[in-house]
Design a protein around this motif. Structure first.
Motif, PDB file in Angstrom:
ATOM      1  N   ALA A   7       0.842  -1.203   0.000  1.00  0.00           N
ATOM      2  CA  ALA A   7       0.000   0.000   0.000  1.00  0.00           C
ATOM      3  C   ALA A   7       0.872   1.246   0.000  1.00  0.00           C
ATOM      4  CB  ALA A   7      -0.907   0.005   1.237  1.00  0.00           C
ATOM      5  N   ALA A   8       0.260   2.352  -0.384  1.00  0.00           N
ATOM      6  CA  ALA A   8       0.931   3.646  -0.337  1.00  0.00           C
ATOM      7  C   ALA A   8       0.443   4.402   0.891  1.00  0.00           C
ATOM      8  CB  ALA A   8       0.613   4.454  -1.603  1.00  0.00           C
ATOM      9  N   SER A   9       1.385   5.053   1.564  1.00  0.00           N
ATOM     10  CA  SER A   9       1.050   5.761   2.804  1.00  0.00           C
ATOM     11  C   SER A   9       1.621   7.168   2.801  1.00  0.00           C
ATOM     12  CB  SER A   9       1.635   4.980   3.992  1.00  0.00           C
ATOM     13  OG  SER A   9       1.466   5.702   5.195  1.00  0.00           O
ATOM     14  N   SER A  21     -10.253  10.204   0.001  1.00  0.00           N
ATOM     15  CA  SER A  21      -9.700  10.556  -1.312  1.00  0.00           C
ATOM     16  C   SER A  21      -8.244  10.114  -1.398  1.00  0.00           C
ATOM     17  CB  SER A  21      -9.802  12.073  -1.521  1.00  0.00           C
ATOM     18  OG  SER A  21      -8.988  12.462  -2.606  1.00  0.00           O
ATOM     19  N   LEU A  22      -7.822   9.790  -2.620  1.00  0.00           N
ATOM     20  CA  LEU A  22      -6.429   9.428  -2.878  1.00  0.00           C
ATOM     21  C   LEU A  22      -5.747  10.473  -3.785  1.00  0.00           C
ATOM     22  CD1 LEU A  22      -6.733   5.569  -3.443  1.00  0.00           C
ATOM     23  CD2 LEU A  22      -5.967   6.751  -1.411  1.00  0.00           C
ATOM     24  N   GLU A  23      -6.364  11.658  -3.862  1.00  0.00           N
ATOM     25  CA  GLU A  23      -5.790  12.734  -4.700  1.00  0.00           C
ATOM     26  C   GLU A  23      -4.343  13.034  -4.315  1.00  0.00           C
ATOM     27  OE1 GLU A  23      -6.011  14.396  -7.556  1.00  0.00           O
ATOM     28  OE2 GLU A  23      -7.642  12.980  -7.632  1.00  0.00           O
ATOM     29  N   SER A  50     -14.675  -3.265   2.213  1.00  0.00           N
ATOM     30  CA  SER A  50     -15.717  -2.721   1.338  1.00  0.00           C
ATOM     31  C   SER A  50     -15.516  -1.241   1.018  1.00  0.00           C
ATOM     32  CB  SER A  50     -17.092  -2.941   1.968  1.00  0.00           C
ATOM     33  OG  SER A  50     -17.198  -2.224   3.180  1.00  0.00           O
ATOM     34  N   THR A  51     -14.875  -0.493   1.922  1.00  0.00           N
ATOM     35  CA  THR A  51     -14.656   0.937   1.618  1.00  0.00           C
ATOM     36  C   THR A  51     -13.750   1.059   0.399  1.00  0.00           C
ATOM     37  OG1 THR A  51     -14.752   1.365   3.990  1.00  0.00           O
ATOM     38  CG2 THR A  51     -13.995   3.171   2.612  1.00  0.00           C
ATOM     39  N   THR A  52     -12.705   0.242   0.396  1.00  0.00           N
ATOM     40  CA  THR A  52     -11.766   0.257  -0.725  1.00  0.00           C
ATOM     41  C   THR A  52     -12.471  -0.206  -1.998  1.00  0.00           C
ATOM     42  OG1 THR A  52      -9.964  -0.188   0.820  1.00  0.00           O
ATOM     43  CG2 THR A  52      -9.537  -0.662  -1.507  1.00  0.00           C
ATOM     44  N   TYR A  53     -13.260  -1.277  -1.875  1.00  0.00           N
ATOM     45  CA  TYR A  53     -13.983  -1.796  -3.053  1.00  0.00           C
ATOM     46  C   TYR A  53     -14.938  -0.744  -3.613  1.00  0.00           C
ATOM     47  CZ  TYR A  53     -17.244  -4.639  -5.768  1.00  0.00           C
ATOM     48  OH  TYR A  53     -18.045  -5.130  -6.771  1.00  0.00           O
ATOM     49  N   GLU A  54     -15.689  -0.113  -2.726  1.00  0.00           N
ATOM     50  CA  GLU A  54     -16.655   0.881  -3.211  1.00  0.00           C
ATOM     51  C   GLU A  54     -15.941   2.086  -3.808  1.00  0.00           C
ATOM     52  OE1 GLU A  54     -19.210   0.951   0.448  1.00  0.00           O
ATOM     53  OE2 GLU A  54     -20.785   0.542  -1.017  1.00  0.00           O
ATOM     54  N   TRP A  55     -14.798   2.436  -3.213  1.00  0.00           N
ATOM     55  CA  TRP A  55     -14.016   3.530  -3.788  1.00  0.00           C
ATOM     56  C   TRP A  55     -13.591   3.164  -5.208  1.00  0.00           C
ATOM     57  CZ3 TRP A  55      -9.272   3.957  -5.989  1.00  0.00           C
ATOM     58  CH2 TRP A  55      -8.834   5.261  -6.251  1.00  0.00           C
ATOM     59  N   MET A  56     -13.144   1.906  -5.367  1.00  0.00           N
ATOM     60  CA  MET A  56     -12.703   1.486  -6.709  1.00  0.00           C
ATOM     61  C   MET A  56     -13.870   1.490  -7.691  1.00  0.00           C
ATOM     62  SD  MET A  56      -9.883  -1.465  -6.099  1.00  0.00           S
ATOM     63  CE  MET A  56      -9.403  -1.376  -7.808  1.00  0.00           C
ATOM     64  N   PHE A  92     -17.481 -12.094  -2.359  1.00  0.00           N
ATOM     65  CA  PHE A  92     -17.800 -11.401  -1.110  1.00  0.00           C
ATOM     66  C   PHE A  92     -17.651 -12.362   0.060  1.00  0.00           C
ATOM     67  CE2 PHE A  92     -20.235  -8.864  -4.258  1.00  0.00           C
ATOM     68  CZ  PHE A  92     -19.549  -7.668  -4.068  1.00  0.00           C
ATOM     69  N   VAL A  93     -16.945 -11.906   1.092  1.00  0.00           N
ATOM     70  CA  VAL A  93     -16.662 -12.741   2.262  1.00  0.00           C
ATOM     71  C   VAL A  93     -16.851 -11.892   3.505  1.00  0.00           C
ATOM     72  CG1 VAL A  93     -15.044 -14.308   1.092  1.00  0.00           C
ATOM     73  CG2 VAL A  93     -14.193 -12.143   2.037  1.00  0.00           C
ATOM     74  N   LYS A  94     -16.905 -12.567   4.663  1.00  0.00           N
ATOM     75  CA  LYS A  94     -17.015 -11.798   5.911  1.00  0.00           C
ATOM     76  C   LYS A  94     -16.453 -12.595   7.080  1.00  0.00           C
ATOM     77  CE  LYS A  94     -21.851 -13.053   6.487  1.00  0.00           C
ATOM     78  NZ  LYS A  94     -23.200 -12.525   6.570  1.00  0.00           N
TER      79      LYS A  94
HETATM   80  N1  LIG Z   1      -3.088   4.133  -0.275  1.00  0.00           N
HETATM   81  C1  LIG Z   1      -3.350   2.886  -0.575  1.00  0.00           C
HETATM   82  O1  LIG Z   1      -2.483   2.161  -1.104  1.00  0.00           O
HETATM   83  C2  LIG Z   1      -4.696   2.320  -0.255  1.00  0.00           C
HETATM   84  C3  LIG Z   1      -4.878   0.933  -0.228  1.00  0.00           C
HETATM   85  C4  LIG Z   1      -6.116   0.440   0.111  1.00  0.00           C
HETATM   86  C5  LIG Z   1      -7.150   1.303   0.423  1.00  0.00           C
HETATM   87  N2  LIG Z   1      -6.958   2.625   0.377  1.00  0.00           N
HETATM   88  C6  LIG Z   1      -8.041   3.567   0.779  1.00  0.00           C
HETATM   89  O2  LIG Z   1      -8.044   3.569   2.190  1.00  0.00           O
HETATM   90  C7  LIG Z   1      -9.385   3.593   2.669  1.00  0.00           C
HETATM   91  C8  LIG Z   1      -9.606   2.347   3.512  1.00  0.00           C
HETATM   92  O3  LIG Z   1     -10.826   2.392   4.110  1.00  0.00           O
HETATM   93  P1  LIG Z   1     -11.157   1.615   5.478  1.00  0.00           P
HETATM   94  O4  LIG Z   1     -10.112   1.869   6.492  1.00  0.00           O
HETATM   95  O5  LIG Z   1     -12.577   1.932   5.792  1.00  0.00           O
HETATM   96  O6  LIG Z   1     -11.017   0.091   5.166  1.00  0.00           O
HETATM   97  P2  LIG Z   1     -11.635  -1.045   4.233  1.00  0.00           P
HETATM   98  O7  LIG Z   1     -10.938  -2.260   4.755  1.00  0.00           O
HETATM   99  O8  LIG Z   1     -11.499  -0.742   2.811  1.00  0.00           O
HETATM  100  O9  LIG Z   1     -13.207  -1.130   4.564  1.00  0.00           O
HETATM  101  C9  LIG Z   1     -13.684  -1.383   5.865  1.00  0.00           C
HETATM  102  C10 LIG Z   1     -15.047  -2.037   5.790  1.00  0.00           C
HETATM  103  O10 LIG Z   1     -14.954  -3.346   5.220  1.00  0.00           O
HETATM  104  C11 LIG Z   1     -15.887  -4.227   5.839  1.00  0.00           C
HETATM  105  N3  LIG Z   1     -15.112  -5.265   6.544  1.00  0.00           N
HETATM  106  C12 LIG Z   1     -13.809  -5.187   6.950  1.00  0.00           C
HETATM  107  N4  LIG Z   1     -13.436  -6.337   7.552  1.00  0.00           N
HETATM  108  C13 LIG Z   1     -14.521  -7.140   7.550  1.00  0.00           C
HETATM  109  C14 LIG Z   1     -14.760  -8.462   8.000  1.00  0.00           C
HETATM  110  N5  LIG Z   1     -13.812  -9.200   8.604  1.00  0.00           N
HETATM  111  N6  LIG Z   1     -15.994  -9.000   7.788  1.00  0.00           N
HETATM  112  C15 LIG Z   1     -16.957  -8.272   7.172  1.00  0.00           C
HETATM  113  N7  LIG Z   1     -16.781  -7.028   6.724  1.00  0.00           N
HETATM  114  C16 LIG Z   1     -15.579  -6.474   6.906  1.00  0.00           C
HETATM  115  C17 LIG Z   1     -16.685  -3.367   6.829  1.00  0.00           C
HETATM  116  O11 LIG Z   1     -17.769  -2.730   6.163  1.00  0.00           O
HETATM  117  P3  LIG Z   1     -19.241  -3.293   5.801  1.00  0.00           P
HETATM  118  O12 LIG Z   1     -19.467  -4.536   6.595  1.00  0.00           O
HETATM  119  O13 LIG Z   1     -20.152  -2.186   6.142  1.00  0.00           O
HETATM  120  O14 LIG Z   1     -19.207  -3.550   4.323  1.00  0.00           O
HETATM  121  C18 LIG Z   1     -15.687  -2.269   7.159  1.00  0.00           C
HETATM  122  O15 LIG Z   1     -16.280  -1.095   7.646  1.00  0.00           O
HETATM  123  C19 LIG Z   1     -10.282   3.694   1.449  1.00  0.00           C
HETATM  124  O16 LIG Z   1     -10.574   5.049   1.197  1.00  0.00           O
HETATM  125  C20 LIG Z   1      -9.410   3.163   0.317  1.00  0.00           C
HETATM  126  O17 LIG Z   1      -9.734   3.712  -0.945  1.00  0.00           O
HETATM  127  C21 LIG Z   1      -5.746   3.154   0.068  1.00  0.00           C
END
Ligand SMILES: NC(=O)c1ccc[n+]([C@@H]2O[C@H](COP(=O)([O-])OP(=O)(O)OC[C@H]3O[C@@H](n4cnc5c(N)ncnc54)[C@H](OP(=O)(O)O)[C@@H]3O)[C@@H](O)[C@H]2O)c1
Length: 177
Positions: A7-9, A21-23, A50-56, A92-94
């Motif tokens: 990942a990028a940080s 945002s990733l701007e 899912s946040t990352t997926y929805e962003w994509m 989709f998994v959980k």
């Molecule tokens: N810079 C980079 O390289 C990079 C890499 C990746 C992501 N990103 C960005 O960083 C942000 C990450 O967002 P985020 O911290 O919210 O994390 P995320 O991991 O993308 O999404 C978190 C959501 O995923 C679901 N989830 C996570 N673990 C779960 C589990 N074990 N079982 C079921 N559901 C689970 C939950 O939502 P629900 O159950 O409500 O669906 C949870 O609120 C995004 O904006 C993304 O675009 C950047």
């Protein structure tokens, strides 16, 4: 086969800003030399929250030809019902990451497993002793808040394997767990 959080940080440890945002990252474009593509070619399965997926899903139509960029299965963690991005192999998994990791390993065979993020999901793989490596591109900006890179206290320090300068704005640090 390794399980890698790639990942990028920002310098202050965020992978997205407060507005998801990733701007801050994309303003610099991609590191030269097919950096991302070269890594993606080593990967046989990937996982994201899912946040990352929805962003994509929301962002991709604006990029390139608007197609899902990965040919390998993408395991998306969510407790909700989400639409499948057209033409993509989305599973989709959980819950517990361990059985999901087994499914991913079966798909990846001798290729790597990519934990795309977010940081808490990467932390769950770490907690389960399933994370082998961190490959982080530190970008020359700070954000002051947003989604954290890795919201965990490490059980023991990582081993720094390499440091590489990628263009002027990125420093790639590779660590083994
Ligand atoms: N810079 C980079 O390289 C990079 C890499 C990746 C992501 N990103 C960005 O960083 C942000 C990450 O967002 P985020 O911290 O919210 O994390 P995320 O991991 O993308 O999404 C978190 C959501 O995923 C679901 N989830 C996570 N673990 C779960 C589990 N074990 N079982 C079921 N559901 C689970 C939950 O939502 P629900 O159950 O409500 O669906 C949870 O609120 C995004 O904006 C993304 O675009 C950047």
């Amino acid at each position: 086969m390794k399980t890698i959080y790639f990942a990028a940080s920002s310098l202050d440890g965020f992978i997205s800003d407060k507005n998801n945002s990733l701007e801050w990252l994309f303003q610099f474009g991609e590191p030269k030399g097919n950096y991302i593509e070269n890594f993606v070619n080593t990967v046989g399965a990937l996982a994201m929250g899912s946040t990352t997926y929805e962003w994509m899903c929301n962002s991709l139509p604006g990029f390139g030809d608007g197609k899902w960029p990965y040919r390998v299965p993408a395991f998306v963690f969510t407790n909700r019902e989400l639409p499948v991005y057209s033409g993509a192999d989305i599973r989709f998994v959980k819950g517990d990451v361990r059985p999901v990791h087994q499914m991913m390993a079966a798909e990846a065979k001798d290729k790597h497993i990519w934990i795309v993020g977010g940081g808490e999901l990467a932390g769950k793989f770490y907690d389960a002793h399933l994370l082998d490596e961190f490959i982080i591109q530190f970008v020359s900006v700070t954000l002051g808040g947003g989604a954290p890179l890795f919201p965990r206290k490490l059980k023991k320090p990582l081993k720094l394997e390499s440091v590489q300068r990628l263009d002027q704005e990125f420093a790639e640090l590779r660590y083994s767990v």
